[in-house]
Design a protein around this motif. Structure first.
Motif, mmCIF file in Angstrom:
data_model
loop_
_atom_site.group_PDB
_atom_site.id
_atom_site.type_symbol
_atom_site.label_atom_id
_atom_site.label_comp_id
_atom_site.label_asym_id
_atom_site.label_seq_id
_atom_site.Cartn_x
_atom_site.Cartn_y
_atom_site.Cartn_z
ATOM 1 N N HIS A 89 -65.579 12.975 20.234
ATOM 2 C CA HIS A 89 -66.099 12.775 21.590
ATOM 3 C C HIS A 89 -66.641 14.066 22.202
ATOM 4 C CE1 HIS A 89 -63.221 9.252 21.371
ATOM 5 N NE2 HIS A 89 -64.382 8.688 21.636
ATOM 6 N N ALA A 90 -66.599 15.160 21.461
ATOM 7 C CA ALA A 90 -67.040 16.454 21.998
ATOM 8 C C ALA A 90 -68.470 16.745 21.571
ATOM 9 C CB ALA A 90 -66.092 17.556 21.544
ATOM 10 N N HIS A 91 -69.391 15.890 21.966
ATOM 11 C CA HIS A 91 -70.806 16.127 21.700
ATOM 12 C C HIS A 91 -71.620 15.476 22.808
ATOM 13 C CE1 HIS A 91 -71.478 12.000 20.147
ATOM 14 N NE2 HIS A 91 -70.268 12.138 19.644
ATOM 15 N N VAL A 92 -72.887 15.834 22.860
ATOM 16 C CA VAL A 92 -73.731 15.421 23.981
ATOM 17 C C VAL A 92 -73.804 13.904 24.110
ATOM 18 C CG1 VAL A 92 -76.105 15.416 24.852
ATOM 19 C CG2 VAL A 92 -75.104 17.533 23.995
ATOM 20 N N ILE B 170 -80.636 23.561 35.124
ATOM 21 C CA ILE B 170 -80.326 24.958 35.453
ATOM 22 C C ILE B 170 -79.830 25.651 34.189
ATOM 23 C CG2 ILE B 170 -79.006 26.496 36.945
ATOM 24 C CD1 ILE B 170 -78.589 24.090 38.836
ATOM 25 N N SER B 171 -80.615 26.572 33.658
ATOM 26 C CA SER B 171 -80.248 27.289 32.423
ATOM 27 C C SER B 171 -79.683 26.329 31.386
ATOM 28 C CB SER B 171 -79.216 28.383 32.725
ATOM 29 O OG SER B 171 -79.710 29.291 33.679
ATOM 30 N N PRO B 172 -80.430 25.284 31.026
ATOM 31 C CA PRO B 172 -79.868 24.251 30.154
ATOM 32 C C PRO B 172 -79.781 24.691 28.697
ATOM 33 C CG PRO B 172 -82.170 23.786 30.574
ATOM 34 C CD PRO B 172 -81.829 24.997 31.405
ATOM 35 N N VAL C 246 -78.486 16.680 38.257
ATOM 36 C CA VAL C 246 -78.562 18.134 38.144
ATOM 37 C C VAL C 246 -77.610 18.541 37.032
ATOM 38 C CG1 VAL C 246 -78.185 20.345 39.306
ATOM 39 C CG2 VAL C 246 -79.071 18.380 40.597
ATOM 40 N N GLY C 247 -78.075 19.388 36.105
ATOM 41 C CA GLY C 247 -77.214 19.818 35.013
ATOM 42 C C GLY C 247 -77.378 21.304 34.745
ATOM 43 N N GLN C 248 -76.248 21.981 34.545
ATOM 44 C CA GLN C 248 -76.275 23.418 34.268
ATOM 45 C C GLN C 248 -75.699 23.672 32.884
ATOM 46 O OE1 GLN C 248 -73.477 25.701 34.078
ATOM 47 N NE2 GLN C 248 -74.712 27.553 33.953
ATOM 48 N N SER C 249 -76.347 24.574 32.104
ATOM 49 C CA SER C 249 -75.885 24.959 30.774
ATOM 50 C C SER C 249 -75.693 23.708 29.911
ATOM 51 C CB SER C 249 -74.606 25.795 30.884
ATOM 52 O OG SER C 249 -74.257 26.346 29.652
ATOM 53 N N MET C 250 -74.498 23.489 29.372
ATOM 54 C CA MET C 250 -74.263 22.290 28.582
ATOM 55 C C MET C 250 -74.543 21.037 29.393
ATOM 56 S SD MET C 250 -70.732 20.893 26.835
ATOM 57 C CE MET C 250 -70.093 20.302 28.418
ATOM 58 N N GLY C 251 -74.229 21.092 30.694
ATOM 59 C CA GLY C 251 -74.514 19.957 31.566
ATOM 60 C C GLY C 251 -75.997 19.651 31.645
ATOM 61 N N GLY C 252 -76.838 20.701 31.483
ATOM 62 C CA GLY C 252 -78.279 20.472 31.456
ATOM 63 C C GLY C 252 -78.690 19.680 30.233
ATOM 64 N N GLY C 253 -78.103 20.013 29.076
ATOM 65 C CA GLY C 253 -78.387 19.249 27.871
ATOM 66 C C GLY C 253 -77.925 17.813 27.988
#
Length: 206
Positions: free
Chosen positions: A132-135, A183-185, A157-164
């Motif tokens: 479960h640890a993948h996008v 944001i810096s995805p 809105v997603g930042q870093s991993m959240g951007g992906g």
């Protein structure tokens, strides 16, 4: 103390390191006897009471626990009820707290904010196995959470991993994403490919 205690038979200083190590060992033993836990467990092993964590004491922002998809989520919300929803997705190793500076201006602009702690992060369900640890798994989990909250369409809105994660969510469910801000995805490709790309980049000073 006799001379033989402090010096060897040839007149050289005695082995004081043995005495020092013995003293250090006895101190360590005394410390260990006072607790059955490693010393670092008292520093890193306890989670802050979620009732005291952000947004505790912040007006206009609330946090609650939601059961969704077999997991317990901690979801922070702010902004006018019924206003256009915005789902904010934090990065790896972070939590809803990372968006604390954006809450007031977005809520004042008339948006209803939804800021969850992703599985394995923050104060929600920390159990997160490898599968479960993948996008893709995060996308599915967020879609299920939105269904549980009754949110059909929202800005993301997603930042870093959240951007992906946010980008993949928009690609998989375009009808549910009204707008997308990254944001810096990261997450456009596999970690191995990212590592190879970084290695191939010219280094500064070459």
């Amino acid at each position: 103390t006799s001379p033989s205690d402090s010096a060897s038979s040839d007149g050289s200083p005695g082995d004081r390191s043995t005495s020092s190590s013995d003293d250090a060992g006895s101190v360590t033993q005394r410390v260990r006897s006072r607790t059955s836990q490693p010393w670092w467990r008292g520093v890193f092993g306890r989670r802050l009471d979620p009732a005291l964590a952000w947004p505790h004491g912040v007006a206009g922002v609330t946090a609650r626990f939601v059961e969704s998809g077999g997991r317990k989520w901690r979801v922070c919300t702010a902004g006018p009820h019924g206003a256009p929803p915005v789902l904010l997705v934090h990065g790896w190793g972070a939590s809803a707290y990372m968006y604390r500076a954006m809450v007031a201006p977005l809520a004042a602009a008339g948006y209803s904010l939804i800021i969850p702690d992703l599985p394995g992060h923050g104060w929600g369900d920390l159990t997160l196995d490898r599968q479960h640890a993948h996008v893709g798994a995060y996308v599915t989990a967020l879609r299920t959470l939105c269904d549980t909250l009754g949110v059909e369409r929202m800005a993301m809105v997603g930042q870093s991993m959240g951007g992906g994660i946010a980008l993949q969510f928009a690609l998989d469910h375009p009808g549910r994403v009204a707008a997308l801000a990254l944001i810096s995805p990261v997450g456009y490709t596999t970690p191995r490919a990212v590592t190879l790309a970084r290695a191939a980049m010219p280094r500064a000073g070459r």
